[in-house]
Write a protein that holds these residues in place. Sequence first.
Motif, PDB file in Angstrom:
ATOM      1  N   ALA A   1       7.506   2.290 -13.304  1.00 31.79           N
ATOM      2  CA  ALA A   1       8.795   1.219 -13.128  1.00 31.79           C
ATOM      3  C   ALA A   1       9.132   1.250 -11.492  1.00 31.79           C
ATOM      4  O   ALA A   1       9.547  -0.027 -11.061  1.00 31.79           O
ATOM      5  CB  ALA A   1       9.980   1.847 -13.706  1.00 31.79           C
ATOM      6  N   CYS A   2       9.030   2.289 -10.957  1.00 34.51           N
ATOM      7  CA  CYS A   2       9.401   2.376  -9.294  1.00 34.51           C
ATOM      8  C   CYS A   2       8.158   1.462  -8.741  1.00 34.51           C
ATOM      9  O   CYS A   2       8.591   0.611  -7.725  1.00 34.51           O
ATOM     10  CB  CYS A   2       9.275   3.903  -8.871  1.00 34.51           C
ATOM     11  SG  CYS A   2       9.543   3.997  -7.021  1.00 34.51           S
ATOM     12  N   GLY A   3       7.038   1.271  -8.994  1.00 32.17           N
ATOM     13  CA  GLY A   3       6.041   0.599  -8.437  1.00 32.17           C
ATOM     14  C   GLY A   3       6.386  -0.753  -8.609  1.00 32.17           C
ATOM     15  O   GLY A   3       6.261  -1.725  -7.697  1.00 32.17           O
ATOM     16  N   THR A   4       6.727  -1.294  -9.800  1.00 29.49           N
ATOM     17  CA  THR A   4       7.111  -2.565  -9.986  1.00 29.49           C
ATOM     18  C   THR A   4       8.374  -2.938  -9.066  1.00 29.49           C
ATOM     19  O   THR A   4       8.257  -4.034  -8.434  1.00 29.49           O
ATOM     20  CB  THR A   4       7.573  -2.977 -11.712  1.00 29.49           C
ATOM     21  OG1 THR A   4       6.286  -2.509 -12.406  1.00 29.49           O
ATOM     22  CG2 THR A   4       7.811  -4.329 -11.896  1.00 29.49           C
ATOM     23  N   CYS A   5       9.363  -2.293  -9.049  1.00 23.22           N
ATOM     24  CA  CYS A   5      10.585  -2.532  -8.227  1.00 23.22           C
ATOM     25  C   CYS A   5      10.128  -2.562  -6.645  1.00 23.22           C
ATOM     26  O   CYS A   5      10.522  -3.386  -6.052  1.00 23.22           O
ATOM     27  CB  CYS A   5      11.641  -1.429  -8.456  1.00 23.22           C
ATOM     28  SG  CYS A   5      12.186  -1.572 -10.013  1.00 23.22           S
ATOM     29  N   CYS A   6       9.219  -1.734  -6.212  1.00 25.02           N
ATOM     30  CA  CYS A   6       8.703  -1.852  -4.865  1.00 25.02           C
ATOM     31  C   CYS A   6       7.789  -3.073  -4.635  1.00 25.02           C
ATOM     32  O   CYS A   6       8.197  -3.388  -3.403  1.00 25.02           O
ATOM     33  CB  CYS A   6       7.709  -0.512  -4.511  1.00 25.02           C
ATOM     34  SG  CYS A   6       7.231  -0.255  -3.010  1.00 25.02           S
ATOM     35  N   GLN A   7       6.936  -3.327  -5.444  1.00 22.72           N
ATOM     36  CA  GLN A   7       6.414  -4.751  -5.125  1.00 22.72           C
ATOM     37  C   GLN A   7       7.135  -5.648  -5.063  1.00 22.72           C
ATOM     38  O   GLN A   7       7.019  -6.585  -4.186  1.00 22.72           O
ATOM     39  CB  GLN A   7       5.098  -4.744  -6.198  1.00 22.72           C
ATOM     40  CG  GLN A   7       4.024  -3.856  -6.306  1.00 22.72           C
ATOM     41  CD  GLN A   7       3.298  -4.022  -7.513  1.00 22.72           C
ATOM     42  OE1 GLN A   7       3.555  -4.755  -8.403  1.00 22.72           O
ATOM     43  NE2 GLN A   7       2.341  -2.917  -7.791  1.00 22.72           N
ATOM     44  N   ARG A   8       8.255  -5.950  -5.798  1.00 25.23           N
ATOM     45  CA  ARG A   8       9.033  -6.982  -5.891  1.00 25.23           C
ATOM     46  C   ARG A   8      10.356  -7.055  -4.928  1.00 25.23           C
ATOM     47  O   ARG A   8      10.561  -8.007  -4.372  1.00 25.23           O
ATOM     48  CB  ARG A   8       9.790  -7.105  -7.483  1.00 25.23           C
ATOM     49  CG  ARG A   8       8.942  -7.498  -8.610  1.00 25.23           C
ATOM     50  CD  ARG A   8       9.713  -7.462  -9.875  1.00 25.23           C
ATOM     51  NE  ARG A   8       8.665  -7.804 -10.939  1.00 25.23           N
ATOM     52  CZ  ARG A   8       8.961  -7.484 -12.072  1.00 25.23           C
ATOM     53  NH1 ARG A   8      10.394  -7.510 -12.580  1.00 25.23           N
ATOM     54  NH2 ARG A   8       8.271  -7.731 -13.336  1.00 25.23           N
ATOM     55  N   CYS A   9      10.781  -5.726  -4.481  1.00 26.38           N
ATOM     56  CA  CYS A   9      11.839  -5.613  -3.760  1.00 26.38           C
ATOM     57  C   CYS A   9      11.304  -5.110  -2.192  1.00 26.38           C
ATOM     58  O   CYS A   9      12.287  -5.189  -1.365  1.00 26.38           O
ATOM     59  CB  CYS A   9      12.921  -4.914  -4.108  1.00 26.38           C
ATOM     60  SG  CYS A   9      13.589  -5.425  -5.836  1.00 26.38           S
ATOM     61  N   ASN A  10      10.034  -4.654  -2.105  1.00 24.21           N
ATOM     62  CA  ASN A  10       9.878  -4.176  -0.842  1.00 24.21           C
ATOM     63  C   ASN A  10      10.677  -3.153  -0.425  1.00 24.21           C
ATOM     64  O   ASN A  10      10.753  -2.791   0.784  1.00 24.21           O
ATOM     65  CB  ASN A  10       9.561  -5.168   0.446  1.00 24.21           C
ATOM     66  CG  ASN A  10       8.412  -6.031  -0.085  1.00 24.21           C
ATOM     67  OD1 ASN A  10       7.338  -5.796  -0.814  1.00 24.21           O
ATOM     68  ND2 ASN A  10       8.589  -7.427   0.367  1.00 24.21           N
ATOM     69  N   CYS A  11      10.993  -2.262  -1.279  1.00 23.58           N
ATOM     70  CA  CYS A  11      12.097  -0.961  -1.059  1.00 23.58           C
ATOM     71  C   CYS A  11      11.944   0.036  -1.916  1.00 23.58           C
ATOM     72  O   CYS A  11      11.724  -0.223  -3.146  1.00 23.58           O
ATOM     73  CB  CYS A  11      13.407  -1.506  -0.934  1.00 23.58           C
ATOM     74  SG  CYS A  11      14.552  -0.600  -0.304  1.00 23.58           S
ATOM     75  N   VAL A  12      11.902   1.182  -1.421  1.00 24.06           N
ATOM     76  CA  VAL A  12      12.270   2.449  -2.169  1.00 24.06           C
ATOM     77  C   VAL A  12      13.377   3.129  -1.696  1.00 24.06           C
ATOM     78  O   VAL A  12      13.217   3.507  -0.444  1.00 24.06           O
ATOM     79  CB  VAL A  12      10.756   3.198  -2.439  1.00 24.06           C
ATOM     80  CG1 VAL A  12      11.001   4.424  -3.248  1.00 24.06           C
ATOM     81  CG2 VAL A  12       9.789   2.447  -3.167  1.00 24.06           C
ATOM     82  N   PRO A  13      14.336   3.484  -2.331  1.00 27.12           N
ATOM     83  CA  PRO A  13      15.514   4.260  -1.854  1.00 27.12           C
ATOM     84  C   PRO A  13      15.173   5.737  -1.513  1.00 27.12           C
ATOM     85  O   PRO A  13      14.214   6.323  -2.032  1.00 27.12           O
ATOM     86  CB  PRO A  13      16.751   4.361  -2.984  1.00 27.12           C
ATOM     87  CG  PRO A  13      16.133   3.362  -4.251  1.00 27.12           C
ATOM     88  CD  PRO A  13      14.611   3.116  -3.843  1.00 27.12           C
ATOM     89  N   PRO A  14      15.716   6.318  -0.482  1.00 31.11           N
ATOM     90  CA  PRO A  14      15.467   7.773  -0.096  1.00 31.11           C
ATOM     91  C   PRO A  14      15.954   8.627  -1.340  1.00 31.11           C
ATOM     92  O   PRO A  14      16.951   8.425  -2.159  1.00 31.11           O
ATOM     93  CB  PRO A  14      16.190   7.933   1.120  1.00 31.11           C
ATOM     94  CG  PRO A  14      17.447   7.003   1.024  1.00 31.11           C
ATOM     95  CD  PRO A  14      16.738   5.559   0.306  1.00 31.11           C
TER      96      PRO A  14
ATOM     97  N   ALA B   1       0.738  -1.180   0.110  1.00 29.80           N
ATOM     98  CA  ALA B   1       0.058   0.142   0.080  1.00 29.80           C
ATOM     99  C   ALA B   1       1.038   1.255  -0.238  1.00 29.80           C
ATOM    100  O   ALA B   1       0.357   2.394  -0.576  1.00 29.80           O
ATOM    101  CB  ALA B   1      -0.900   0.134   1.225  1.00 29.80           C
ATOM    102  N   ASP B   2       1.844   1.285   0.656  1.00 31.67           N
ATOM    103  CA  ASP B   2       3.054   2.192   0.535  1.00 31.67           C
ATOM    104  C   ASP B   2       3.667   2.727  -0.685  1.00 31.67           C
ATOM    105  O   ASP B   2       4.281   3.729  -0.783  1.00 31.67           O
ATOM    106  CB  ASP B   2       3.892   1.927   1.771  1.00 31.67           C
ATOM    107  CG  ASP B   2       3.288   2.148   3.145  1.00 31.67           C
ATOM    108  OD1 ASP B   2       2.109   2.647   3.368  1.00 31.67           O
ATOM    109  OD2 ASP B   2       3.967   1.459   3.785  1.00 31.67           O
ATOM    110  N   CYS B   3       3.720   1.661  -1.755  1.00 37.92           N
ATOM    111  CA  CYS B   3       4.678   1.916  -2.917  1.00 37.92           C
ATOM    112  C   CYS B   3       4.018   3.274  -3.854  1.00 37.92           C
ATOM    113  O   CYS B   3       4.914   3.836  -4.294  1.00 37.92           O
ATOM    114  CB  CYS B   3       4.116   0.901  -3.804  1.00 37.92           C
ATOM    115  SG  CYS B   3       5.105  -0.764  -3.122  1.00 37.92           S
ATOM    116  N   GLY B   4       2.950   3.456  -4.035  1.00 39.00           N
ATOM    117  CA  GLY B   4       2.434   4.839  -4.672  1.00 39.00           C
ATOM    118  C   GLY B   4       2.897   5.992  -4.203  1.00 39.00           C
ATOM    119  O   GLY B   4       3.567   6.778  -4.761  1.00 39.00           O
TER     120      GLY B   4
END
Length: 114
Positions: free
Chosen positions: A75-88, A53-56
């Motif tokens: 692209a960021c959403g796909t990476c977030c779903q697969r890796c459960n991470c978004v860099p700062p 839920a936080d990816c967006g």
Amino acid sequence: MASTSKFLLLLIISIFLISLSQVSSSSSSEAGIEAQAHQPQRKVLRVFCVNYADCGSLCAVRCGKHSRPNVCTRACGTCCQRCNCVPPGTHGNREQCGSCYTDMLTHGNRPKCP
């Protein structure tokens, strides 16, 4: 009588020396605390390990300054779903998310995750 006065004198001197040593140790610890307070603060980068839920919202911040924000957010959403991470931040810091985020490639062998 003379031995009693010598004993009292030694007792008073020892108490004085003990109190002096305690004052000296407390002032040295305070000096250490003051020295730490005047050191510059380090910037700490945080890794956002998120739920689906936080990816967006995190990707909207990550791609906010991108020249093509919609493509970046997808692209960021796909990476977030697969890796459960978004860099700062809005750019860089990809290594903060580990190999899952940095090693994901597009069909053209370019880095997928922004």
